[in-house]
Scaffold this motif. Sequence first.
Motif, mmCIF file in Angstrom:
data_model
loop_
_atom_site.group_PDB
_atom_site.id
_atom_site.type_symbol
_atom_site.label_atom_id
_atom_site.label_comp_id
_atom_site.label_asym_id
_atom_site.label_seq_id
_atom_site.Cartn_x
_atom_site.Cartn_y
_atom_site.Cartn_z
ATOM 1 N N GLY A 1 -52.219 -41.690 -22.336
ATOM 2 C CA GLY A 1 -51.385 -42.900 -22.372
ATOM 3 C C GLY A 1 -51.190 -43.492 -23.756
ATOM 4 O O GLY A 1 -50.395 -44.415 -23.929
ATOM 5 N N LYS A 2 -51.884 -42.956 -24.756
ATOM 6 C CA LYS A 2 -51.807 -43.556 -26.098
ATOM 7 C C LYS A 2 -50.375 -43.478 -26.652
ATOM 8 O O LYS A 2 -49.851 -44.452 -27.182
ATOM 9 N N ARG A 3 -49.786 -42.302 -26.501
ATOM 10 C CA ARG A 3 -48.418 -42.137 -27.015
ATOM 11 C C ARG A 3 -47.448 -43.057 -26.280
ATOM 12 O O ARG A 3 -46.563 -43.665 -26.886
ATOM 13 N N ALA A 4 -47.636 -43.174 -24.978
ATOM 14 C CA ALA A 4 -46.751 -44.038 -24.176
ATOM 15 C C ALA A 4 -46.919 -45.503 -24.598
ATOM 16 O O ALA A 4 -45.946 -46.235 -24.714
ATOM 17 N N LEU A 5 -48.161 -45.903 -24.850
ATOM 18 C CA LEU A 5 -48.403 -47.304 -25.243
ATOM 19 C C LEU A 5 -47.801 -47.627 -26.594
ATOM 20 O O LEU A 5 -47.388 -48.752 -26.855
ATOM 21 N N MET B 1 -53.852 -32.534 -18.633
ATOM 22 C CA MET B 1 -55.132 -33.256 -18.725
ATOM 23 C C MET B 1 -55.005 -34.730 -18.357
ATOM 24 O O MET B 1 -55.987 -35.470 -18.410
ATOM 25 N N GLY B 2 -53.790 -35.140 -18.004
ATOM 26 C CA GLY B 2 -53.619 -36.535 -17.626
ATOM 27 C C GLY B 2 -52.149 -36.888 -17.653
ATOM 28 O O GLY B 2 -51.347 -36.180 -18.289
ATOM 29 N N THR B 3 -51.814 -37.950 -16.957
ATOM 30 C CA THR B 3 -50.412 -38.358 -16.862
ATOM 31 C C THR B 3 -50.325 -39.874 -16.792
ATOM 32 O O THR B 3 -51.273 -40.535 -16.371
ATOM 33 N N VAL B 4 -49.155 -40.378 -17.199
ATOM 34 C CA VAL B 4 -48.852 -41.783 -16.972
ATOM 35 C C VAL B 4 -47.426 -41.895 -16.431
ATOM 36 O O VAL B 4 -46.584 -41.033 -16.681
ATOM 37 N N ALA B 5 -47.182 -42.957 -15.688
ATOM 38 C CA ALA B 5 -45.837 -43.261 -15.187
ATOM 39 C C ALA B 5 -45.674 -44.776 -15.186
ATOM 40 O O ALA B 5 -46.648 -45.481 -14.929
ATOM 41 N N PRO B 6 -44.478 -45.291 -15.480
ATOM 42 C CA PRO B 6 -43.309 -44.536 -15.935
ATOM 43 C C PRO B 6 -43.454 -44.106 -17.393
ATOM 44 O O PRO B 6 -44.358 -44.545 -18.075
ATOM 45 N N ASN B 7 -42.527 -43.230 -17.827
ATOM 46 C CA ASN B 7 -42.505 -42.748 -19.205
ATOM 47 C C ASN B 7 -41.595 -43.677 -20.018
ATOM 48 O O ASN B 7 -40.409 -43.791 -19.723
ATOM 49 N N PRO B 8 -42.137 -44.367 -21.037
ATOM 50 C CA PRO B 8 -41.337 -45.367 -21.751
ATOM 51 C C PRO B 8 -40.137 -44.784 -22.499
ATOM 52 O O PRO B 8 -39.211 -45.511 -22.833
ATOM 53 N N PHE B 9 -40.148 -43.490 -22.765
ATOM 54 C CA PHE B 9 -39.012 -42.878 -23.458
ATOM 55 C C PHE B 9 -37.814 -42.674 -22.522
ATOM 56 O O PHE B 9 -36.705 -42.453 -22.958
ATOM 57 N N TYR B 10 -38.096 -42.728 -21.223
ATOM 58 C CA TYR B 10 -37.031 -42.509 -20.228
ATOM 59 C C TYR B 10 -36.381 -43.858 -19.911
ATOM 60 O O TYR B 10 -36.650 -44.489 -18.898
ATOM 61 N N THR B 11 -35.531 -44.283 -20.832
ATOM 62 C CA THR B 11 -34.857 -45.577 -20.667
ATOM 63 C C THR B 11 -33.686 -45.418 -19.690
ATOM 64 O O THR B 11 -33.344 -44.294 -19.293
ATOM 65 N N GLU B 12 -33.026 -46.523 -19.371
ATOM 66 C CA GLU B 12 -31.872 -46.437 -18.478
ATOM 67 C C GLU B 12 -30.766 -45.565 -19.058
ATOM 68 O O GLU B 12 -30.112 -44.806 -18.348
ATOM 69 N N ALA B 13 -30.567 -45.688 -20.379
ATOM 70 C CA ALA B 13 -29.518 -44.885 -21.025
ATOM 71 C C ALA B 13 -29.875 -43.400 -20.972
ATOM 72 O O ALA B 13 -29.021 -42.545 -20.701
ATOM 73 N N PRO C 1 -33.773 -38.813 -8.534
ATOM 74 C CA PRO C 1 -34.903 -38.702 -9.453
ATOM 75 C C PRO C 1 -36.031 -39.649 -9.049
ATOM 76 O O PRO C 1 -35.773 -40.762 -8.600
ATOM 77 N N MET C 2 -37.247 -39.197 -9.197
ATOM 78 C CA MET C 2 -38.394 -40.072 -8.944
ATOM 79 C C MET C 2 -38.678 -40.849 -10.226
ATOM 80 O O MET C 2 -38.029 -40.652 -11.244
ATOM 81 N N ILE C 3 -39.686 -41.706 -10.171
ATOM 82 C CA ILE C 3 -40.056 -42.448 -11.377
ATOM 83 C C ILE C 3 -40.522 -41.416 -12.422
ATOM 84 O O ILE C 3 -41.140 -40.409 -12.085
ATOM 85 N N SER C 4 -40.200 -41.662 -13.691
ATOM 86 C CA SER C 4 -40.508 -40.687 -14.746
ATOM 87 C C SER C 4 -42.000 -40.700 -15.086
ATOM 88 O O SER C 4 -42.704 -41.665 -14.783
ATOM 89 N N THR D 1 -37.969 -30.604 -31.086
ATOM 90 C CA THR D 1 -38.965 -31.660 -31.298
ATOM 91 C C THR D 1 -38.517 -32.944 -30.613
ATOM 92 O O THR D 1 -37.331 -33.174 -30.404
ATOM 93 N N GLY D 2 -39.504 -33.760 -30.271
ATOM 94 C CA GLY D 2 -39.229 -35.054 -29.650
ATOM 95 C C GLY D 2 -40.208 -35.290 -28.528
ATOM 96 O O GLY D 2 -40.914 -34.375 -28.110
ATOM 97 N N PRO D 3 -40.266 -36.529 -28.024
ATOM 98 C CA PRO D 3 -41.174 -36.805 -26.905
ATOM 99 C C PRO D 3 -40.755 -36.066 -25.636
ATOM 100 O O PRO D 3 -39.568 -35.866 -25.387
ATOM 101 N N GLU D 4 -41.771 -35.670 -24.866
ATOM 102 C CA GLU D 4 -41.491 -34.965 -23.610
ATOM 103 C C GLU D 4 -41.514 -35.935 -22.438
ATOM 104 O O GLU D 4 -42.239 -36.920 -22.440
ATOM 105 N N MET D 5 -40.703 -35.620 -21.451
ATOM 106 C CA MET D 5 -40.620 -36.452 -20.252
ATOM 107 C C MET D 5 -40.611 -35.522 -19.045
ATOM 108 O O MET D 5 -39.929 -34.504 -19.060
#
Length: 425
Positions: free
Chosen positions: A418-422, A229-241, A207-210, A190-194
């Motif tokens: 994009g709702k989850r990302a927002l 069904m849709g995508t957003v970039a960058p992925n906010p869960f993909y932090t620098e760490a 690596p390209m932008i997430s 379980t957890g957000p997907e990237m």
Amino acid sequence: MKILVVGGGGREHAIIMKLAESPRTEKLYCAPGNGGISRYAECFDVKATDIDGIVALAKKLAVDMVVVAPDDPLVMGMVDALNAEGIMTFGPDKAAAIIEGSKAFSKDLMKKYGIPTAAYETFTNAGEAIAYIKKQGKYPAVVKADGLALGKGVIIAQNEQEAEEAVRSIMEDKIFGESGSKLVVEEFLTGPEMSVLSFTDGNTVVPMISSMDHKRALDGDQGLNTGGMGTVAPNPFYTEAVAKECMDKIFLPTIKAMKAEGRTFKGCLYFGLMLTPDGVNVIEYNCRFGDPETQVVLPLLDADLVDIFEAVYKGTLSDIDIKWKKQSCACVVMASGGYPKKYPTGLEMSGMDDKGQVDGVFVYHAGTKYADGKFLTAGGRVLGVTATGDTLQAALDKSYEAVKKINFENAHYRTDIGKRALSAK
Ligand code: AMP
Ligand code: GLY
């Protein structure tokens, strides 16, 4: 350069538009392409899986480069055939494409090289798979067909009965065809997907932008799994760490593992990742650009894609400076009513100009035909309506505004891309 892109979806449209920005690009060809692509590149009616046909076309057109985008020709060895003719080709050869072509291969690779992934067992016998799941007694259980299945070869079984049905439908009824003669049963994470696509020449990995895909057909992640069904970039869960953890524990180890196995991977390697409470895990590898991830990633690329493809082929990727725009991008897929099950084709579309475009966005065509000055639907996923903006919200607003201007009978799209990302952070 004269460049031939193999494939005919939104991903290929996005690759073509980025290649068109390069001053080095003289002429763009696509096979088979689609209605929207045909407004920007010359299309030829040769199937993406027709290896002999594509090799013959590349020779006839005397192209300087071929880009093989879809999974099936890569897994079948199209790159090997083109390379054998001395044609510069972007994409992994058959030996390397197995990283997507066989889930059993990729799981064994991760186990052998200590790359984090869900615990699993592989089976070639339905009875043994069912007995194993029953003995484990842990639900949901994840059942995956070994081979390619258009991104749909995964069943998440909520109980013993569903698990048994999943195994029998994959192995005995062959709902995913021959890709189901072997299967993998794995632990549910379980957890957000990237999604992280990367360029690699086998030694260097960039690596390209997430990005974040939305795989289910309906709002709120309900309904059937689709190609996306849709995508957003960058992925906010993909932090620098998280990016650093991925580089150290996943990206570099995977590139090194493939080289050590004598399967040096050159091309775009796609990491499907999940940020679990115990760290990042690999859900899947794809041997190619994602669709519709590419539609939000490439518009943010601030570098020459022809240079990058050439460097990947020549093994000089470390010499290239690859930058990304500090913006966000959103792609809303408009699909045929009924997708991913049965849907009609040939429906007339309205709201787009003669290039298949709408002001303020870029419309990547996935399943369209162009005839007599009109666009007709020709596939499940029809369009990827894409916008960039200084914020994700701005990009989403532009995409959804344009979506409302485009019409075809029974068009279906999700209203919560994009709702989850927002709401992350
Ligand atoms: P795949 O085709 O392997 O990417 O799987 C399709 C989707 O199934 C993924 O994007 C996940 O949402 C889900 N999935 C696959 N494997 C697992 C797992 N081990 N645990 C939880 N969800 C999974
Ligand atoms: N969007 C997921 C994939 O390309 O496999």
